[in-house]
Write an enzyme that holds these catalytic residues in place. Structure first.
Site, PDB file in Angstrom:
ATOM      1  CG  HIS A  52      80.565 -22.211 -51.426  1.00  0.00           C
ATOM      2  ND1 HIS A  52      81.179 -22.254 -50.185  1.00  0.00           N
ATOM      3  CD2 HIS A  52      79.968 -23.429 -51.572  1.00  0.00           C
ATOM      4  CE1 HIS A  52      80.946 -23.439 -49.629  1.00  0.00           C
ATOM      5  NE2 HIS A  52      80.229 -24.162 -50.444  1.00  0.00           N
ATOM      6  CG  ASN A  73      78.888 -30.529 -51.061  1.00  0.00           C
ATOM      7  OD1 ASN A  73      79.415 -29.489 -50.664  1.00  0.00           O
ATOM      8  ND2 ASN A  73      77.609 -30.748 -50.926  1.00  0.00           N
ATOM      9  CG  ASN A 112      79.569 -30.054 -46.797  1.00  0.00           C
ATOM     10  OD1 ASN A 112      79.782 -30.634 -45.731  1.00  0.00           O
ATOM     11  ND2 ASN A 112      78.390 -29.567 -47.115  1.00  0.00           N
TER      12      ASN A 112
END
Length: 193
Positions: free
Chosen positions: A20, A66, A112
């Site tokens: 990520h 997020n 997100n």
């Protein structure tokens, strides 16, 4: 500020080499490549870290993925607002490891961090570089969060630097107004094959 380049990731040592975090890793690699020939000024804000090269600002949100978009009001307050010159770099589970995809605009694709950026900007009309992270992930397995937060293997890290070097090349193309050339040159190719 000429351009704002945002690399998406999560802050803290435990996330550094997770899938990520390739947006952060891309900005780190770009800084490494450029530091010998450019003056680099480091600037931190309330919820971001950044560096400046030739009036281009490279930002890593420190808000966790997020909430990435929440940095934008602070960045614009510090550096000025750039409406048309934003580039976002992030991981993409829909692309295979070794692929990158450059687009002029588009939806959040379920990401997100990108969703947060879009919600603050109020538009999807900005370029992005998506870095493929899928190497054996089965869509629909219900393991997405676990997969994207898992670290790269040593073998993948060895290939990752080759991928990030190509991403850095693509950044230069886009910052120089050559996004079409970047798309033609880099989209649809596997860098590690």
């Amino acid at each position: 500020m000429k351009n704002l380049v945002i690399g998406l990731g999560n802050p803290g040592p435990r996330y550094v080499y997770t899938k990520h975090n390739v947006g952060f890793l891309a900005l780190d690699r770009y800084e490494d490549i450029k530091k010998n020939n450019n003056d680099i000024k480091k600037v931190s804000g309330k919820n971001f870290e950044s560096y400046i090269i030739e009036n281009n600002v490279f930002v890593k949100p420190m808000t966790y993925m997020n909430l990435s978009g929440e940095i934008l009001p602070f960045v614009f307050k510090k550096f000025g607002y750039v409406e048309d010159n934003i580039l976002v770099i992030y991981d993409d589970i829909w692309l295979n490891f070794g692929e990158i995809r450059i687009r002029k605009n588009g939806s959040d694709g379920g990401h997100n961090g990108l969703k947060s950026i879009i919600s603050i900007l109020g538009t999807t009309e900005f370029p992005r570089i998506r870095i493929g992270i899928n190497k054996g992930y089965r869509h629909g397995s219900g393991e997405l969060a676990k997969y994207v937060l898992s670290p790269f293997t040593q073998e993948e890290i060895n290939s990752l630097f080759k991928i990030l070097d190509v991403v850095c090349e693509a950044i230069d193309y886009i910052l120089n107004g050559k996004i079409e050339e970047a798309m033609n040159r880099f989209n649809g190719k596997n860098i590690v094959d």
